[in-house]
Design an enzyme around this catalytic site. Structure first.
Site, mmCIF file in Angstrom:
data_model
loop_
_atom_site.group_PDB
_atom_site.id
_atom_site.type_symbol
_atom_site.label_atom_id
_atom_site.label_comp_id
_atom_site.label_asym_id
_atom_site.label_seq_id
_atom_site.Cartn_x
_atom_site.Cartn_y
_atom_site.Cartn_z
ATOM 1 N N GLY A 9 0.802 -1.226 0.000
ATOM 2 C CA GLY A 9 0.000 0.000 0.000
ATOM 3 C C GLY A 9 0.832 1.271 0.000
ATOM 4 N N ASN A 10 1.946 1.261 0.770
ATOM 5 C CA ASN A 10 2.740 2.490 0.911
ATOM 6 C C ASN A 10 3.489 2.869 -0.364
ATOM 7 O OD1 ASN A 10 4.430 0.239 1.293
ATOM 8 N ND2 ASN A 10 5.955 1.536 2.252
ATOM 9 N N LYS A 221 -4.064 -9.298 -1.407
ATOM 10 C CA LYS A 221 -3.299 -9.049 -2.635
ATOM 11 C C LYS A 221 -2.036 -9.904 -2.731
ATOM 12 C CE LYS A 221 0.480 -6.309 -1.694
ATOM 13 N NZ LYS A 221 0.388 -6.062 -0.285
HETATM 14 P P1 ADP Z 1 1.373 -3.843 2.818
HETATM 15 O O1 ADP Z 1 0.566 -2.612 2.574
HETATM 16 O O2 ADP Z 1 2.733 -3.761 2.226
HETATM 17 O O3 ADP Z 1 0.637 -5.125 2.499
HETATM 18 P P2 ADP Z 1 1.014 -4.518 5.659
HETATM 19 O O4 ADP Z 1 0.831 -3.443 6.662
HETATM 20 O O5 ADP Z 1 -0.169 -5.341 5.284
HETATM 21 O O6 ADP Z 1 1.696 -3.847 4.391
HETATM 22 O O7 ADP Z 1 2.156 -5.531 6.154
HETATM 23 C C1 ADP Z 1 3.433 -5.062 6.611
HETATM 24 C C2 ADP Z 1 3.418 -4.919 8.121
HETATM 25 O O8 ADP Z 1 3.369 -6.202 8.745
HETATM 26 C C3 ADP Z 1 4.642 -4.314 8.763
HETATM 27 O O9 ADP Z 1 4.626 -2.915 8.682
HETATM 28 C C4 ADP Z 1 4.510 -4.776 10.214
HETATM 29 O O10 ADP Z 1 3.795 -3.822 10.961
HETATM 30 C C5 ADP Z 1 3.642 -6.015 10.125
HETATM 31 N N1 ADP Z 1 4.231 -7.257 10.657
HETATM 32 C C6 ADP Z 1 3.517 -8.253 11.230
HETATM 33 N N2 ADP Z 1 4.275 -9.256 11.606
HETATM 34 C C7 ADP Z 1 5.557 -8.931 11.271
HETATM 35 C C8 ADP Z 1 6.808 -9.594 11.412
HETATM 36 N N3 ADP Z 1 6.913 -10.796 11.974
HETATM 37 N N4 ADP Z 1 7.914 -8.975 10.939
HETATM 38 C C9 ADP Z 1 7.829 -7.753 10.358
HETATM 39 N N5 ADP Z 1 6.659 -7.074 10.206
HETATM 40 C C10 ADP Z 1 5.525 -7.648 10.650
HETATM 41 MG MG MG Z 2 -1.226 -5.820 3.479
#
Ligand code: ADP
Ligand code: MG
Length: 320
Positions: A9-10, A221
């Protein structure tokens, strides 16, 4: 190399931004400048396929449907999904093409409006299971009002604390097959950089006549991206998010980054609960499925580390 990149998303809208067109173009440019560098180094036989999230864009568009409904009929969620694929695809297509033009590279880039088949019997469609939060956050009072206005909605408390902790949730069914797979495969084989399965694809079911029909749901996704990787026979699956590496004991004192894990280790860590559901969980799950299918390597890293990660210098590598 046949590379599939899944953009988080970012890559398109930062969490603190409102989501103006200017902001989104600016973010897309940061992303596609790095992607263009990858294209610059690709050999003629290499292939690139891109997929992307749409959470913030679909969320904003759903708010517009709700706010504007007295003047313009609101569109259903599958249509909103198609609209965001068009929007984000346009932005990626234009900015990537512009960077490649500057580099003297002329590879065609094309977004595909893309349906993904799910089962109407998926457990996510029954009872109050629906697990994917969408749109605005509400107070308890607002949540009750929303429920009165839309008795068919599932509204859940999605944060343990805070006043605005309620959100509408929709089913997040498992992707079964990519409906436009044949078209995508032919385009990729012809050397086109294809952008597809945006936002997890437009979820469709098969009705009693064997016809496709859109449903109110959101497919993850990363899991849909993995299906796309199989369709285009990718050998490298690169998941770009907002962290450089995946961590063990996430959020705990013993938290530590993973440089490399085998398929067996990834399965075990996933089972042990190191990766949160709805964020890192489905990414690791998607990587596991990719390797089980026969992929060579899956990498999870952040956008700015794309080159170093492909070179083996950073990111979390998952290998058979
Ligand atoms: P995207 O928009 O890229 O799909 P998400 O927010 O869905 O991003 O997923 C990335 C996030 O997952 C990270 O920012 C972190 O907060 C979270 N996360 C959960 N478990 C872990 C982990 N074991 N190691 C690193 N990040 C994790
Ligand atoms: Mg995500």
């Amino acid at each position: 190399m046949r590379l599939l990149i899944a953009l988080g998303g970012n890559a398109i809208k930062q969490a603190h931004e409102r989501g103006t067109a200017e902001e989104q173009f600016r973010n897309c440019m940061v992303t596609t400048r790095l992607v263009a560098e990858i294209v610059r180094r690709m050999k003629p036989e290499d292939r690139l396929v891109i997929t992307h999230g749409n959470g913030p864009q679909a969320g904003n568009l759903l708010v517009q449907q709700e706010m504007g409904k007295e003047k313009v009929p609101p569109q259903s969620m599958d249509v909103v999904g198609a609209m965001t694929q068009g929007q984000i695809g346009y932005m990626l297509q234009q900015t990537l093409t512009n960077y490649m033009k500057d580099m003297g590279i002329s590879v065609p880039v094309c977004e595909v409006v893309n349906q993904v088949l799910v089962s109407k019997d998926d457990p996510e469609f029954f009872g109050e299971v629906a697990s994917k939060p969408v749109g605005n956050f509400f107070t308890e009072e607002e949540a009750e009002e929303l429920k009165r206005e839309h008795p068919e909605y599932i509204v859940k408390k999605v944060k343990p604390v805070g006043e605005r902790a309620w959100r509408r949730t929709v089913p997040s069914p498992a992707p079964i097959a990519n409906v436009e797979s044949e078209a995508i495969r032919r385009m990729v084989d012809a050397g086109i950089i294809v952008i597809a399965s945006g936002g997890g694809g437009i979820p469709v079911i098969l009705d009693e006549h064997g016809h496709y029909q859109g449903v109110e749901a959101v497919i993850d996704k990363d899991l849909a991206g993995e299906k796309l990787a199989e369709v285009v026979e990718a050998n490298v699956f690169l998941v770009l998010t907002d962290v450089e590496k995946v961590n063990l004991d996430y959020g705990q004192p013993a938290e530590r980054p993973i440089d490399r894990m085998t398929l067996a280790e990834a399965r075990r860590y996933l089972e042990e609960g190191h990766f949160l559901p709805g964020s890192m969980g489905p990414k690791v799950e998607a990587c596991i499925r990719f390797l089980e299918w026969g992929g060579e390597k899956a990498i999870i890293t952040s956008l700015e580390n794309i080159e170093r990660a492909l070179a083996g210098e950073t990111g979390t590598w998952i290998v058979p």
